[in-house]
Design an enzyme around this catalytic site. Sequence first.
Site, mmCIF file in Angstrom:
data_model
loop_
_atom_site.group_PDB
_atom_site.id
_atom_site.type_symbol
_atom_site.label_atom_id
_atom_site.label_comp_id
_atom_site.label_asym_id
_atom_site.label_seq_id
_atom_site.Cartn_x
_atom_site.Cartn_y
_atom_site.Cartn_z
ATOM 1 C CE LYS A 206 25.480 66.812 54.614
ATOM 2 N NZ LYS A 206 24.139 66.797 54.021
ATOM 3 C CE1 TYR B 223 53.301 59.350 36.019
ATOM 4 C CE2 TYR B 223 52.057 60.716 37.560
ATOM 5 C CZ TYR B 223 52.893 59.633 37.311
ATOM 6 O OH TYR B 223 53.307 58.835 38.341
#
Length: 697
Positions: A363, A585
Amino acid sequence: MQTTQRRGALDRFRLIAALLVTAIHISPLAGIHPDGDFWLTRVLARVAVPFFLMTTGQFALKSAVSARKFLRKTLALYALAILLYLPLGVYGGRFRDLTLGGALRMLVFDGTFYHLWYFPACVTGALIALALLRLPSKAARFAAAGALYLAGLLGDSYWGVAQSVPALKSVYESLFQCFSYTRNGLFMAPLFLLLGREIGAADDLPRRKTCFLGAAIALTAMTAEAFLLRDHGFMRHDSMYLTLPALCACLFAGLWQIPMDPRPRLRAVSAWVYVLHPAVIVAVRALAKRTGLTGILVEDALVHYFAVCALSLLAGGLLSWRPPKPSKTGRAWIELDESALRHNADFLRSKLPKGCALMAVVKADAYGHGAAWAARTLRRSGVNAFCVATVAEGAALRRRGIRGEILILGYTHPDDFPALRFWRLTQAVVDADYARQLSAFGKKLRVHVALDTGMHRLGLDCRDEGRIAQVFQMKGLRIDGMFSHLCVSDADTPAGRAYTRAQAEALLRAADALEARGLQRPRMHLLASDGILNDPEYALDAVRAGVALYGALSDRTCAGLRPVLTLKARVASVRTLKPGQSAGYGLAFTAQRETRIAVITIGYADGVPRALSEGRGRVLLGGAEAPIAGRICMDQLLVDASGAGPVRSGDVATLIGTSGGRSLSVQDWARACGTISNEILSRLGARLPRIEKPMKK
Ligand SMILES: *Cc1c(COP(=O)(O)O)cnc(C)c1O
């Protein structure tokens, strides 16, 4: 040596082979030296088509997936070529008075235009070769393919032999009702396809020089053979010789061992030259007529030949042009280690009792590794059942040719029941109501019944024996299994161990209750990765291994498992900060001393958790660990490379994996972010190309 690097010389020779085929159809030396022309076009050039078949066998017969892809592509190209040559065929009267039998003969064997026989021959030959591959030994395969080839010889250049035996003659005459030549997919193609496959896979080939010497000897022998057969009037056709397979095998094995970069474009050009050259011949004739140059452009066969070759190459070059593709390793990428995946599957299997099957949980794109790649690799190591989370994941696997059982562990909306049925997917029954919906679909659906033994997520209550029995009696369900899921199998505490035992016993009790009601005990599975390692006594009929297959347990390491995935990214730029200067940032990083900053081309959009910012994560760069500096951006991150050796733009940093004797694991990341490796892996972005490292021999 990597196999992709071996293809280079073959790719180049394919172009020569295509030009040799062109020579067959022009006879460039006919006016100058008839024997020389016979040698060029009926001896030497006869190498070309077998050579094409061998390169085809080498890549197309590698696996069922490659064979299917090849068949699909060849049929499409054949259809295109049929359309392309339709006008010429009509003009030449090939389709006049065509019967159904004649049309079939043309489509399946002879080709709708004279050189197009090659395409159906590839298809028929590949189907026969695939059937022969089921034979138990190499010797048996080659005996069968060789026998077909010998039978073909008698209808080709050894026709004189067949003709001298009346019974044989009549057999061949009836065969020639079905096709015009024996150099077709039935008699000629299988042997060369198998030879190509075998040489491509062999690792004990004679040395290159020996191969080329063998080719020279075989060519000399074939020259003698051809002239003898011709002079004795044996030939019906001149495509197949006794010595041809030896010549082609030696030539192919010699070229295969020249290390050269692969040239996929040349592969395409040679295919186009093959397909187009008859049309180009017609075009050159028309052009010559228009311009009054027939005397030189057509009647001089040598000039004609060169004109056709030049134009065919030009057209092939134009048609094979593709816009440049971004490289896979230009920015950030994942490398996948096939041998590690197989090793982990074997390791987990070694923990299981005999007869217990390993179901591979693939999955979330096989926890970020690529579901199709993982499933394909695991199938080759004997895994026959897979688990996914959604119907779309299951369908995607089927589309990529994955057979075997595919169990959807999660909920599937009734709108998608037709897809379940169409793709032969197996659905988990998540509760009793859902069982009724599945059963009411109208057509039988394959299911595994999920039991809730204490996790309280999905499944029927394991104590509700009457209701479970009702589900097992529903007419619309084909029940292939019953399972449950452990929720504290990773816990090493007495309470955790007791809970796990209680869950396992509840599942077994439910099975007993079914039996007590006269119902058949279903196939059962319970354990996921942690369970396999901690509680193998509850392995039952199958287990569902997820994260352990990828060599990364959720929050610990296991010595027997090897990580499958490596994550790498390039350095974009390197710059130096003075003490006190800040970067990124929020100016979250401030240099305490002179600091070398490397900008790495990967960010949180690729799946690097932003929580690794400000030194909580590291990368391997320039032989050292470089801590992440400041805040991780969407597409890039900064590292402090002051402690690393020389670092330049374009260098490769390792984020997960091993480099220069140091390793960084997914578990390191998971710990630093307060999560588990499953989450990190399954979020590695769709933006990262995946590179499959083939098995080390
Ligand atoms: C995801 C999942 C697994 C696999 O778990 P791992 O811990 O990765 O081995 C097994 N069973 C179910 C029901 C799952 O949802």
